[in-house]
Design an enzyme around this catalytic site. Sequence first.
Site, PDB file in Angstrom:
ATOM      1  N   GLU A 122       0.811  -1.277   0.123  1.00 15.38           N
ATOM      2  CA  GLU A 122       0.034   0.013  -0.056  1.00 15.38           C
ATOM      3  C   GLU A 122       0.812   1.246  -0.105  1.00 15.38           C
ATOM      4  O   GLU A 122       0.434   2.155   0.324  1.00 15.38           O
ATOM      5  CB  GLU A 122      -0.961  -0.099   1.056  1.00 15.38           C
ATOM      6  CG  GLU A 122      -2.188   0.633   1.053  1.00 15.38           C
ATOM      7  CD  GLU A 122      -3.323  -0.349   0.086  1.00 15.38           C
ATOM      8  OE1 GLU A 122      -2.990  -1.584  -0.108  1.00 15.38           O
ATOM      9  OE2 GLU A 122      -4.446   0.272  -0.165  1.00 15.38           O
TER      10      GLU A 122
HETATM   11  C1  LIG Z   1       2.435  -9.405   0.322  1.00 13.40           C
HETATM   12  C2  LIG Z   1       2.124  -8.411  -0.647  1.00 13.40           C
HETATM   13  C3  LIG Z   1       1.024  -8.148  -1.228  1.00 13.40           C
HETATM   14  C4  LIG Z   1       1.111  -7.139  -2.286  1.00 13.40           C
HETATM   15  N1  LIG Z   1      -0.441  -7.014  -2.857  1.00 13.40           N
HETATM   16  C5  LIG Z   1      -0.180  -5.951  -3.921  1.00 13.40           C
HETATM   17  C6  LIG Z   1      -1.566  -5.934  -4.588  1.00 13.40           C
HETATM   18  O1  LIG Z   1      -2.544  -6.678  -4.260  1.00 13.40           O
HETATM   19  N2  LIG Z   1      -1.792  -5.289  -5.557  1.00 13.40           N
HETATM   20  C7  LIG Z   1      -0.789  -4.389  -6.209  1.00 13.40           C
HETATM   21  O2  LIG Z   1      -0.566  -3.476  -7.066  1.00 13.40           O
HETATM   22  N3  LIG Z   1       0.493  -4.303  -5.333  1.00 13.40           N
HETATM   23  C8  LIG Z   1       0.555  -5.281  -4.296  1.00 13.40           C
HETATM   24  N4  LIG Z   1       1.974  -5.499  -3.727  1.00 13.40           N
HETATM   25  C9  LIG Z   1       3.011  -4.713  -3.993  1.00 13.40           C
HETATM   26  C10 LIG Z   1       3.339  -3.568  -3.339  1.00 13.40           C
HETATM   27  O3  LIG Z   1       2.719  -2.498  -3.337  1.00 13.40           O
HETATM   28  C11 LIG Z   1       4.882  -3.164  -3.482  1.00 13.40           C
HETATM   29  O4  LIG Z   1       5.778  -4.076  -3.312  1.00 13.40           O
HETATM   30  C12 LIG Z   1       5.458  -1.704  -3.207  1.00 13.40           C
HETATM   31  O5  LIG Z   1       4.612  -0.628  -3.669  1.00 13.40           O
HETATM   32  C13 LIG Z   1       6.768  -1.492  -3.491  1.00 13.40           C
HETATM   33  O6  LIG Z   1       7.135  -1.689  -4.641  1.00 13.40           O
HETATM   34  P1  LIG Z   1       8.383  -2.851  -5.097  1.00 13.40           P
HETATM   35  O7  LIG Z   1       8.285  -3.898  -4.296  1.00 13.40           O
HETATM   36  O8  LIG Z   1       8.588  -2.703  -6.521  1.00 13.40           O
HETATM   37  O9  LIG Z   1       9.523  -2.037  -4.496  1.00 13.40           O
HETATM   38  P2  LIG Z   1      10.487  -0.653  -5.185  1.00 13.40           P
HETATM   39  O10 LIG Z   1       9.659   0.435  -5.459  1.00 13.40           O
HETATM   40  O11 LIG Z   1      11.376  -1.290  -5.945  1.00 13.40           O
HETATM   41  O12 LIG Z   1      11.299  -0.140  -3.957  1.00 13.40           O
HETATM   42  C14 LIG Z   1      12.269  -0.782  -3.205  1.00 13.40           C
HETATM   43  C15 LIG Z   1      12.812   0.022  -1.961  1.00 13.40           C
HETATM   44  O13 LIG Z   1      13.446   1.408  -2.491  1.00 13.40           O
HETATM   45  C16 LIG Z   1      12.292   2.533  -2.023  1.00 13.40           C
HETATM   46  N5  LIG Z   1      12.136   3.363  -2.767  1.00 13.40           N
HETATM   47  C17 LIG Z   1      11.785   3.292  -3.980  1.00 13.40           C
HETATM   48  N6  LIG Z   1      11.473   4.772  -4.513  1.00 13.40           N
HETATM   49  C18 LIG Z   1      11.808   5.649  -3.559  1.00 13.40           C
HETATM   50  C19 LIG Z   1      11.879   7.062  -3.412  1.00 13.40           C
HETATM   51  N7  LIG Z   1      11.465   7.759  -4.322  1.00 13.40           N
HETATM   52  N8  LIG Z   1      12.454   7.432  -2.084  1.00 13.40           N
HETATM   53  C20 LIG Z   1      12.732   6.775  -1.165  1.00 13.40           C
HETATM   54  N9  LIG Z   1      12.782   5.220  -1.225  1.00 13.40           N
HETATM   55  C21 LIG Z   1      12.379   4.804  -2.267  1.00 13.40           C
HETATM   56  C22 LIG Z   1      11.177   1.500  -1.231  1.00 13.40           C
HETATM   57  O14 LIG Z   1      10.665   2.455  -0.480  1.00 13.40           O
HETATM   58  C23 LIG Z   1      11.895   0.326  -1.081  1.00 13.40           C
HETATM   59  O15 LIG Z   1      12.325   0.322   0.203  1.00 13.40           O
HETATM   60  C24 LIG Z   1       1.943  -6.482  -2.705  1.00 13.40           C
HETATM   61  C25 LIG Z   1       3.420  -6.618  -2.096  1.00 13.40           C
HETATM   62  C26 LIG Z   1       3.424  -7.646  -1.152  1.00 13.40           C
HETATM   63  C27 LIG Z   1       4.947  -7.954  -0.488  1.00 13.40           C
END
Ligand SMILES: Cc1cc2nc3c(=O)[nH]c(=O)nc-3n(C[C@H](O)[C@H](O)[C@H](O)COP(=O)(O)OP(=O)(O)OC[C@H]3O[C@@H](n4cnc5c(N)ncnc54)[C@H](O)[C@@H]3O)c2cc1C
Length: 254
Positions: free
Chosen positions: A238
């Site tokens: 989220e």
């Molecule tokens: C169990 C689970 C259920 C989920 N369910 C859903 C779902 O139903 N629908 C859906 O759409 N998504 C879902 N997600 C996805 C979730 O919303 C994403 O994992 C999340 O938004 C982060 O994206 P990412 O994993 O690609 O991390 P990334 O965006 O690659 O981020 C990696 C790290 O970099 C940091 N970072 C990135 N950009 C910045 C910035 N500008 N400034 C500082 N730090 C930054 C992040 O905070 C994080 O620590 C789910 C994830 C999990 C683990």
Amino acid sequence: LSEPLAGSDVASMTTRATRDGDSYVIKGRKAWISHAGHADFYTTFARTSDDGGRGLSCFIVPGDAEGLEFGAPEKKMGLHCDTVREVIFNDVRVDADRRIGDEGQGMAIALSALDSGRLGIAAGATGLAQGALDVAAAYAKEREQFGRPIAANQGLAFLIADMEAAITSARATYLHAARLRDAGRAFSKEAAVAKLVCTDAAMQVTTDAVQVLGGAGYTQDFPVERYMREAKVAQIFEGTNQIQRLVISRHVLA
Ligand SMILES: Cc1cc2nc3c(=O)[nH]c(=O)nc-3n(C[C@H](O)[C@H](O)[C@H](O)COP(=O)(O)OP(=O)(O)OC[C@H]3O[C@@H](n4cnc5c(N)ncnc54)[C@H](O)[C@@H]3O)c2cc1C
């Protein structure tokens, strides 16, 4: 919403919906989709123009649509009740009347849904922390070392006090945001604050609960090790807690 190459940076998504007569043809790949393969319908965001965040639109896709496929379930550290898989759109055709809102309104719809979703995550995280404290406090009163309950040691009792303080303040943040929402007032910043504060509190409190139980806390004989694993994901989905800080700082500095 999420894609393999578009997580926090939602506006960079590449899944595309191309208009074809009375329908759209959706092509692309979504990642981390909760309940994928189980849901009857999928709320899907796809690109209808190349105008960045303004080029996204929202669709309701039936779970049995032709061309809809699912990846293997992710092997997660917790949240085992929630099957999370990729959702692959292989030229999935959906009727145009399954579009929610106008073309280009997808980002606004997503952000609005996230505001409310963050309240749910914040409330759930607070309950998780409360559950961990309940187990820890009961154990601390019962477990004896050095001839007295471990709770009689101020060092441990203060840890319990900090857990209570974190939970009480966390609860106040999400109730404040929820009351603003109920009153029809702006609550986007407050929802981000609540999500950040409550999930960080849950991570800290559940970790401390494991500490209060000592070795027992590290076993599956007690629920606190699971609470600790469940708390972690709340800091990630989220919108990660870094993204909450982005939202909050943009409001403050606007
Ligand atoms: C169990 C689970 C259920 C989920 N369910 C859903 C779902 O139903 N629908 C859906 O759409 N998504 C879902 N997600 C996805 C979730 O919303 C994403 O994992 C999340 O938004 C982060 O994206 P990412 O994993 O690609 O991390 P990334 O965006 O690659 O981020 C990696 C790290 O970099 C940091 N970072 C990135 N950009 C910045 C910035 N500008 N400034 C500082 N730090 C930054 C992040 O905070 C994080 O620590 C789910 C994830 C999990 C683990």
